[in-house]
Design a protein around this motif. Structure first.
Motif, short mmCIF file in Angstrom:
data_model
loop_
_atom_site.label_atom_id
_atom_site.label_comp_id
_atom_site.label_asym_id
_atom_site.label_seq_id
_atom_site.Cartn_x
_atom_site.Cartn_y
_atom_site.Cartn_z
N THR A 1 0.93 -1.12 0.11
CA THR A 1 0.10 -0.01 0.13
C THR A 1 0.82 1.45 0.03
O THR A 1 1.72 1.55 1.15
CB THR A 1 -0.99 0.08 1.15
OG1 THR A 1 -1.77 -1.26 1.24
CG2 THR A 1 -1.83 1.21 1.24
N GLU B 1 1.19 5.29 -0.42
CA GLU B 1 0.34 6.88 -0.63
C GLU B 1 0.73 7.67 -1.74
O GLU B 1 1.85 7.85 -1.91
CB GLU B 1 0.87 7.64 0.93
CG GLU B 1 0.48 6.81 2.16
CD GLU B 1 0.76 7.70 3.51
OE1 GLU B 1 1.24 9.03 3.21
OE2 GLU B 1 0.67 7.41 4.47
N VAL C 1 -3.25 4.92 -1.89
CA VAL C 1 -4.22 5.67 -0.82
C VAL C 1 -3.85 6.82 -0.65
O VAL C 1 -2.80 7.20 -1.20
CB VAL C 1 -3.97 5.02 0.65
CG1 VAL C 1 -4.56 3.56 0.54
CG2 VAL C 1 -2.88 5.07 1.01
N GLY D 1 -3.05 7.70 4.49
CA GLY D 1 -3.64 6.54 4.54
C GLY D 1 -3.05 5.45 4.95
O GLY D 1 -3.59 4.26 5.37
N THR D 2 -1.82 5.50 5.28
CA THR D 2 -1.08 4.30 5.96
C THR D 2 -0.87 4.61 7.28
O THR D 2 -0.12 3.29 7.92
CB THR D 2 0.25 3.82 5.15
OG1 THR D 2 1.18 4.97 5.32
CG2 THR D 2 0.02 3.76 3.58
#
Length: 455
Positions: A400, A402, A429, A433-434
């Motif tokens: 994931t 950002e 994201v 968001g992480t």
């Protein structure tokens, strides 16, 4: 009752003679040969082994391998001793609570004062850390000496984002700066201890020139300083942190041209290596630390240029909790050639062997992702990896990232495939968001790998 105080338990003049700082440090080790250095290490190791045999943990560890005191005659025989790691220390604590049997503290009425902390618990349950006056102050000195060689001056104001509480990091960095440099020290701590917006205001108010800590949060503070419009009042010239696999360029750019310096250490050992003023590899502090690089699978010494686990022996820590062949499970390789001083140099932290993920036969270090995405303007540099196992027992990893916007997911999948040597999934994201998964606002070291396989 009469008992020794902390300051009576240590000869500070002898300490500075044995472990010089400032100009005396560079003068001694620029002129020294490797043979002369080995003689210093060997003498310390012999004293350390005498202490080791007094500690139940080592008597048990070595006795189980059939080793007797006469078998280890000097540093050349160190390879005959077994290595140990955090799991062995945690087992010792479980069997001999609450401190374990690896410290050798002795009778409280006659022993030297003991300093007690814990690790951050990044890789599991926090581990107890114990120090006597000599072990503590030499460890402090090595950090202060390193900072000064990097260029820290008495006129500097140092802002520390290391955590405090039970965690060792913030305390021993404060002691290093206040005991062995003349710089002013601000114990700001993490974003939980002092909110990020308050931290950048402190920097502006007190003329901070140097930031020390983990670069993940240091970069986050730069974003806060920008958002608060405080860069016209803040002039950071040095960042001394733990760059790991990541490129220092983005950290320096975030702080408008400050110079970033890398160093490496763990809670059990203190600082093991750090950059010099030329920033060309990290020098192992070999007058105090003996570093071996052992193959992750076989435990044998790696060849020239080979990558291996860092196994550390603290040659100076012969009072409380001796550290003899501790496997950090952090991976690096040695650099060729001689630098400015006689000490050997390593490339720095490349990842953890116990966090290494094998995907389709390829060894993947999640920390390597930081270097791959570091200088992309569309990404913040923050990431987290989730490891899962599907119904067919195949392991997969999702990364994931950002994104500030405009990122091409397909292109990022290909970029990571080339950099890691294996394909991973990518999820994008928004900035921040992480944070919940990495716990960047509450941990000294953000989580980068979350294993969801339930093994």
């Amino acid at each position: 009752m009469t008992y020794p105080t902390y300051f009576e338990a240590l000869d500070h003049r002898q300490l500075l003679k044995d472990y010089p700082i400032g100009d005396a440090f560079t003068a001694r080790y620029r002129a020294m040969s490797r043979d002369e250095l080995f003689a210093i290490q060997d003498a310390q190791f012999r004293r350390l082994m005498e202490r080791g045999w007094q500690v139940p943990f080592y008597r048990r560890l070595w006795g189980e391998k059939g080793i007797e005191p006469g078998d280890i005659r000097g540093l050349a025989d160190i390879g005959k001793l077994p290595v140990y790691d955090k799991s062995d220390l945690m087992a010792s604590i479980a069997e001999y609570p609450p401190y374990g049997d690896f410290h050798g503290m002795g009778d409280p009425a006659t022993r030297a004062p003991t300093i007690f902390h814990t690790t951050s618990g990044t890789t599991g349950k926090p581990q107890t850390l114990m120090f006597g006056p000599k072990g503590r102050e030499v460890g402090n000195l090595l950090v202060g000496r390193m900072y000064r060689w990097m260029g820290l001056e008495p006129s500097d104001v140092v802002h520390s984002v290391y955590g405090h509480g039970m965690i060792n990091g913030g305390h021993y960095i404060r002691e290093a700066v206040t005991h062995f440099t003349n710089s002013v020290f601000l114990s700001a701590g993490t974003g939980i201890e002092t909110r990020s917006v308050n931290q950048v205001r402190l920097m502006a108010d007190f003329g901070v020139t140097t930031i020390v800590g983990f670069v993940d949060y240091i970069r986050k503070l730069a974003e806060t300083a920008e958002a608060e419009g405080l860069f016209d009042q803040i002039d950071i010239r040095m960042i001394i942190g733990h760059l790991g696999t990541e490129d220092r360029a983005s950290t320096e750019a975030a702080w408008h041209g400050a110079k970033a310096y890398d160093w490496y250490g763990v809670g059990d050992t203190g600082t093991i290596a750090g950059e010099g003023p030329e920033r060309d590899g990290m020098y192992v502090w070999e007058d105090a630390q003996f570093l071996e690089l052992l193959d992750v699978d076989t435990g044998e010494p790696v060849g020239p240029g080979g990558t291996g686990d860092m196994v550390v022996t603290c040659l100076y820590k012969d009072d409380i909790a001796p550290c003899i062949r501790f496997n950090t499970h952090d991976v690096t390789h040695e650099l060729d050639g001689r630098g400015e001083i006689v000490f050997k140099r390593i490339a720095g932290f490349k990842g953890r062997s116990d966090n290494m993920v094998k995907l389709r036969g390829i060894n993947v270090f999640p920390h390597a992702i930081g270097a791959i995405i570091e200088n992309r303007s569309d990404l913040t540099g923050e990431y987290v990896c989730h490891l899962r196992r599907d119904a067919s027992q195949k392991d997969t990893m999702t990364v994931t990232l950002e994104s500030r916007g405009g990122s091409d997911r397909g292109e990022l999948v290909e970029t990571l495939r080339r950099g890691l040597g294996v394909e991973v999934d990518v999820v994008l994201v928004e900035p921040g968001g992480t944070a919940k998964a990495t716990e960047i606002d509450t941990r000294q070291k953000p989580l980068r790998l979350i294993d969801e396989r339930g093994l």
